[in-house]
Design a protein around this motif. Structure first.
Motif, short mmCIF file in Angstrom:
data_model
loop_
_atom_site.label_atom_id
_atom_site.label_comp_id
_atom_site.label_asym_id
_atom_site.label_seq_id
_atom_site.Cartn_x
_atom_site.Cartn_y
_atom_site.Cartn_z
N UNK B 13 0.83 -1.19 0.00
CA UNK B 13 0.00 0.00 0.00
C UNK B 13 0.87 1.24 0.00
N UNK B 14 0.32 2.31 -0.49
CA UNK B 14 0.98 3.60 -0.40
C UNK B 14 0.67 4.22 0.96
N UNK B 15 1.58 5.04 1.43
CA UNK B 15 1.37 5.72 2.71
C UNK B 15 0.04 6.46 2.67
N UNK B 16 -0.67 6.42 3.81
CA UNK B 16 -1.98 7.06 4.01
C UNK B 16 -3.13 6.30 3.38
N UNK B 17 -2.87 5.16 2.77
CA UNK B 17 -3.97 4.34 2.24
C UNK B 17 -4.70 3.65 3.37
N UNK B 18 -5.90 3.14 3.04
CA UNK B 18 -6.71 2.40 4.00
C UNK B 18 -6.32 0.92 3.96
N UNK B 19 -6.23 0.33 5.14
CA UNK B 19 -5.81 -1.07 5.25
C UNK B 19 -6.95 -1.93 5.77
N UNK B 20 -7.17 -3.07 5.12
CA UNK B 20 -8.01 -4.13 5.68
C UNK B 20 -7.27 -5.44 5.50
N UNK B 21 -7.15 -6.20 6.55
CA UNK B 21 -6.64 -7.57 6.47
C UNK B 21 -7.74 -8.46 7.04
N UNK B 22 -8.23 -9.36 6.19
CA UNK B 22 -9.34 -10.22 6.59
C UNK B 22 -8.88 -11.40 7.43
N UNK B 23 -9.70 -11.74 8.41
CA UNK B 23 -9.43 -12.88 9.28
C UNK B 23 -10.75 -13.53 9.65
N UNK B 24 -10.85 -14.84 9.43
CA UNK B 24 -12.00 -15.60 9.89
C UNK B 24 -11.51 -16.76 10.73
N UNK B 25 -12.38 -17.30 11.55
CA UNK B 25 -11.96 -18.34 12.47
C UNK B 25 -13.02 -19.42 12.60
N UNK B 26 -12.59 -20.59 13.02
CA UNK B 26 -13.48 -21.63 13.52
C UNK B 26 -12.96 -22.03 14.89
N UNK B 27 -13.87 -22.28 15.80
CA UNK B 27 -13.45 -22.61 17.16
C UNK B 27 -14.50 -23.44 17.86
#
Lengths: 112, 113
Positions: B13-27
């Motif tokens: 990403x470029x500086x000042x961009x918006x970040x999303x990192x997806x995470x899903x789980x089973x438990x």
């Protein structure tokens, strides 16, 4: 600085050998965890000790063993080493099991 | 069993961009959820956590909300900095496994000026 100390930082050894990794937890922490980080397996939980007793076991090989001593430091023993055991080994500690875990900087093991 | 799935990286990403990192789980059971960050050559540091449904963890501009209905814990930051370049790990812990952390495979983030 997390307060968790691992020694040595780096270790190079030959196949078939045995090594011992040491972890000193944060002052006051009773629980110690060992993790293995490798490129193919990612971060895997190996074993947990709480106040000297084994509490939980993860994907730890039979060639590996650990213990926690009365002063709460822990050692991870790896024997009959194979090339595939090359990895970064992390220790983490927490006051009890359900409080935040703090990680050491790891021991990088290279088996040649 | 318990497992965590997070998006593959690397993410650039470029500086000042918006970040999303997806995470899903089973438990099995009722997990606590975490995001850890690993800077080059260092150990893991806890970034944020949430212990029950609808809790929002936040730290250093990062946020993640525990969504039980979608079994997700996505990491977001509104404006990333070069210093955020690191590997991010989503993790869960449950009481019936001694609260050991079960990690995702990690997402490498590179932020360019």
């Amino acid at each position: 600085d997390s307060g968790v100390t691992q020694t040595p930082k780096h270790l190079i050894t030959a196949t078939g050998q045995r090594v011992t990794l040491r972890c000193s937890p944060r002052s006051g922490d009773l629980s110690v965890y060992w993790y293995q980080q490798s490129l193919d397996q990612g971060l895997q939980f190996l074993i947990q000790y709480y106040n000297g007793e084994e509490r939980a076991k993860g994907n730890i090989l039979e060639r590996f063993s650990a213990q926690q001593f009365p002063d709460l430091h822990s050692e991870l023993n790896l024997s009959s080493l194979e090339l595939g055991d090359s990895a970064l080994y992390f220790c983490a500690s927490s006051f009890t099991g359900d409080t935040e875990a703090f990680f050491g900087q790891g021991t990088r093991l290279t088996v040649v | 069993g318990n497992s965590v799935t997070q998006m593959e990286g690397p993410v650039t990403l470029s500086e000042e961009a918006f970040l999303t990192i997806n995470c899903t789980y089973t438990a099995t059971g009722y997990p606590s959820l975490f995001w850890y960050v690993q800077y080059p050559g260092e150990g893991l540091q806890l970034l944020l956590k949430a212990t029950k449904a609808d809790d929002k963890g936040s730290n250093k501009g990062f946020e993640a909300t525990y969504r039980k209905e979608t079994t997700s814990f996505h990491l977001e930051k509104g404006s990333v900095q070069v210093s955020d370049s690191a590997v991010y790990f989503c993790a869960l812990s449950v009481s019936n496994s001694g609260y050991a952390l079960n990690f995702g495979k990690g997402t490498s983030l590179l932020v360019t000026p």
